[in-house]
Design an enzyme around this catalytic site. Structure first.
Site, PDB file in Angstrom:
ATOM      1  N   TYR A  60      44.603  58.240   7.932  1.00  0.00           N
ATOM      2  CA  TYR A  60      44.037  58.450   9.008  1.00  0.00           C
ATOM      3  C   TYR A  60      43.166  57.455   9.540  1.00  0.00           C
ATOM      4  O   TYR A  60      43.107  57.035  10.815  1.00  0.00           O
ATOM      5  CB  TYR A  60      42.841  59.565   8.969  1.00  0.00           C
ATOM      6  CG  TYR A  60      43.750  61.072   9.194  1.00  0.00           C
ATOM      7  CD1 TYR A  60      44.629  61.553   8.504  1.00  0.00           C
ATOM      8  CD2 TYR A  60      43.588  61.678  10.329  1.00  0.00           C
ATOM      9  CE1 TYR A  60      45.611  62.603   8.562  1.00  0.00           C
ATOM     10  CE2 TYR A  60      44.019  63.154  10.362  1.00  0.00           C
ATOM     11  CZ  TYR A  60      45.125  63.346   9.746  1.00  0.00           C
ATOM     12  OH  TYR A  60      45.618  64.740   9.963  1.00  0.00           O
ATOM     13  N   ASP A  68      46.653  73.848   6.500  1.00  0.00           N
ATOM     14  CA  ASP A  68      47.330  74.893   7.330  1.00  0.00           C
ATOM     15  C   ASP A  68      48.269  75.601   6.668  1.00  0.00           C
ATOM     16  O   ASP A  68      48.350  76.724   6.996  1.00  0.00           O
ATOM     17  CB  ASP A  68      48.179  73.937   8.448  1.00  0.00           C
ATOM     18  CG  ASP A  68      47.766  73.450   9.497  1.00  0.00           C
ATOM     19  OD1 ASP A  68      46.413  73.436   9.437  1.00  0.00           O
ATOM     20  OD2 ASP A  68      48.470  73.140  10.815  1.00  0.00           O
ATOM     21  N   ASP A  97      45.198  68.007   5.386  1.00  0.00           N
ATOM     22  CA  ASP A  97      45.461  68.271   6.709  1.00  0.00           C
ATOM     23  C   ASP A  97      46.852  69.244   6.456  1.00  0.00           C
ATOM     24  O   ASP A  97      46.810  70.489   7.182  1.00  0.00           O
ATOM     25  CB  ASP A  97      45.963  67.191   7.538  1.00  0.00           C
ATOM     26  CG  ASP A  97      46.322  67.772   8.969  1.00  0.00           C
ATOM     27  OD1 ASP A  97      45.556  68.634   9.477  1.00  0.00           O
ATOM     28  OD2 ASP A  97      47.313  67.238   9.587  1.00  0.00           O
ATOM     29  N   LYS A 112      49.698  62.158  -5.283  1.00  0.00           N
ATOM     30  CA  LYS A 112      50.983  61.995  -5.407  1.00  0.00           C
ATOM     31  C   LYS A 112      51.238  60.514  -6.358  1.00  0.00           C
ATOM     32  O   LYS A 112      51.571  59.573  -5.721  1.00  0.00           O
ATOM     33  CB  LYS A 112      51.824  61.555  -3.954  1.00  0.00           C
ATOM     34  CG  LYS A 112      53.002  61.506  -3.964  1.00  0.00           C
ATOM     35  CD  LYS A 112      54.081  62.656  -4.310  1.00  0.00           C
ATOM     36  CE  LYS A 112      55.396  62.389  -4.336  1.00  0.00           C
ATOM     37  NZ  LYS A 112      56.268  63.446  -4.577  1.00  0.00           N
ATOM     38  N   ASP A 129      53.619  67.866  -3.470  1.00  0.00           N
ATOM     39  CA  ASP A 129      54.858  68.777  -3.232  1.00  0.00           C
ATOM     40  C   ASP A 129      54.888  70.007  -3.843  1.00  0.00           C
ATOM     41  O   ASP A 129      55.397  71.008  -3.443  1.00  0.00           O
ATOM     42  CB  ASP A 129      56.324  67.790  -3.361  1.00  0.00           C
ATOM     43  CG  ASP A 129      56.268  67.047  -4.527  1.00  0.00           C
ATOM     44  OD1 ASP A 129      55.157  66.890  -5.216  1.00  0.00           O
ATOM     45  OD2 ASP A 129      57.247  66.591  -4.981  1.00  0.00           O
TER      46      ASP A 129
HETATM   47  C1  IPM Z   1      42.706  69.265  11.845  1.00  0.00           C
HETATM   48  C2  IPM Z   1      43.748  68.631  12.993  1.00  0.00           C
HETATM   49  C3  IPM Z   1      43.298  67.359  13.316  1.00  0.00           C
HETATM   50  C4  IPM Z   1      43.425  66.528  12.011  1.00  0.00           C
HETATM   51  C5  IPM Z   1      44.080  66.590  14.378  1.00  0.00           C
HETATM   52  C6  IPM Z   1      44.007  67.548  15.763  1.00  0.00           C
HETATM   53  C7  IPM Z   1      43.671  65.236  14.637  1.00  0.00           C
HETATM   54  O1  IPM Z   1      44.967  68.950  12.684  1.00  0.00           O
HETATM   55  O2  IPM Z   1      41.564  69.214  12.050  1.00  0.00           O
HETATM   56  O3  IPM Z   1      43.306  69.592  10.676  1.00  0.00           O
HETATM   57  O4  IPM Z   1      44.540  66.104  11.583  1.00  0.00           O
HETATM   58  O5  IPM Z   1      42.674  66.486  11.195  1.00  0.00           O
HETATM   59 MG    MG Z   2      45.320  69.965  10.798  1.00  0.00          MG
END
Ligand code: IPM
Ligand code: MG
Length: 359
Positions: free
Chosen positions: A143, A252, A248, A192, A224
């Site tokens: 990032y 999710d 990230d 990884k 993975d």
């Molecule tokens: C998160 C989001 C952010 C990230 C994006 C919106 C930049 O997906 O906070 O998880 O990737 O960190």
């Molecule tokens: Mg995210």
């Protein structure tokens, strides 16, 4: 007189302002019930700041955050700004604020609310007992590495660099071990290492740090495989620590296990008690302004702030109990309602929770 805690409030875009307004009512109620004092200061951030100030992270917003004890953030972003250049994107503001405030650790708990089991896409017997925390490194890796494009014989080439220093790995590893110690004492370090040099260093450092935590059981999981195991045996995870991009993606996935992303809170922390608290969900532009969004994740973010930054555990308990009570009584916003025709709105949900809070 109780000391006054300063909270920077960043409502942001989309449903951000609606859900933050309900969280502020919870702050008010906490003052009445527990005698604490909060001083809130609102600041512009994200898309609205681009529109009004020409930048997603105005200097004065950063100052408001830097002089606060904690930040409460709604959500940022939306289709209106999606095609903007990099400097004029809400996401750029998000990365900027994390870096500027030194928030290297992102904590995302994912657990199943018993009464919402049916909201998940996974079978209840697979989910049974799932209660995990993803600790994501937030200010390093791909990032923040050097990015550029260059011309080659094969046309343009784009480069994103992934770099991690021992220092960056060690501080996030320690934080994850510390958290694991307060829970079931299991840490899964995700990397990884069969391919990436940064992952090989990651693993070395985590193993070194683990010597200081003999009471915490450590496993190394390739990313993975972790993605797979999260679906197969989610309840076997306690704390997962990983680098920025893996975190990230996995956070999710972990959030979705619960089937109720509208319920999950998160914290971004640095070295001290200061933290930025926000719901895991985004700005949901499709439902913004309709008064139907779920304020619970933002309200639970306040509870997390009380626990991790202020040490107001009783007040945090009071919020979490109120949320549970309201859900157990069958109240649902549209995102978590099985029968959508019975769903209540943002204001009604916020009010029910405020009314259910007790000392
Ligand atoms: C998160 C989001 C952010 C990230 C994006 C919106 C930049 O997906 O906070 O998880 O990737 O960190
Ligand atoms: Mg995210």
């Amino acid at each position: 007189m109780a000391d006054v805690k300063k909270i920077a409030v960043i409502a942001g875009d989309g449903i951000g302002p609606e859900v933050v307004a309900e969280a502020e009512k919870v702050l008010k109620r906490t003052e009445e019930l527990f005698g604490y004092q909060f001083e809130t200061e609102h600041a512009l951030f994200g898309g609205i700041a681009i529109d009004e100030k020409g930048t997603p992270l105005p200097e004065e917003t950063l100052k408001v955050c830097q002089s606060a004890d904690a930040v409460l953030l709604g959500a940022v972003g939306g289709p209106k700004w999606d095609n903007n250049s990099k400097e004029l994107r809400p996401e750029t503001g998000l990365l900027g604020i994390r870096k500027a405030l030194g928030l290297f650790s992102n904590i995302r708990p994912a657990f199943i609310f018993d009464c919402l089991k049916e909201a998940s896409t996974l079978k209840p017997e697979v989910l049974e007992g799932t209660d995990l925390i993803v600790v994501r490194e937030l200010t390093g890796g791909i990032y923040f590495g050097e990015k550029f494009r260059r011309e080659t014989a094969n046309g343009q080439e784009a480069v994103d660099t992934c770099a991690y220093s021992e220092h960056e790995i060690e501080r996030i590893a320690r934080q994850a071990f510390d958290i694991a110690r307060t829970r079931r004492k299991k840490l899964a370090s995700v990397d990884k290492a069969n391919v990436l040099e940064t992952s090989r260093l990651w693993r070395e450092v985590v193993i070194r740090v683990s010597a200081d935590y003999p009471d915490v059981e450590l496993e190394h999981v390739l990313v993975d495989n972790c993605a797979m195991q999260l679906l197969r045996r989610p309840s076997s995870f306690d704390v997962i620590v990983t680098e920025n991009m893996f975190g990230d993606i996995l956070s999710d996935e972990a959030a979705m296990l619960t089937g109720s992303i509208g319920m999950l809170a998160s914290a971004s922390l640095g070295e001290g008690a200061f933290g930025l608290y926000e719901p895991v969900h985004g700005s949901a532009p499709d439902i913004a302004g309709q008064g139907i969004s779920n304020p619970i994740a933002t309200i639970l973010s306040v509870a997390l702030m009380f626990r991790l930054t202020f040490g107001y555990h009783e007040a945090a308990d009071s919020i979490e109990r109120a949320v549970k009570e309201v859900l157990d009584a069958g109240h649902r916003t549209g995102d978590i309602a099985v029968d959508k025709s019975t769903a209540i709105g943002t204001l009604a949900m916020g009010q029910l929770i405020v009314d259910a809070m007790r000392k």
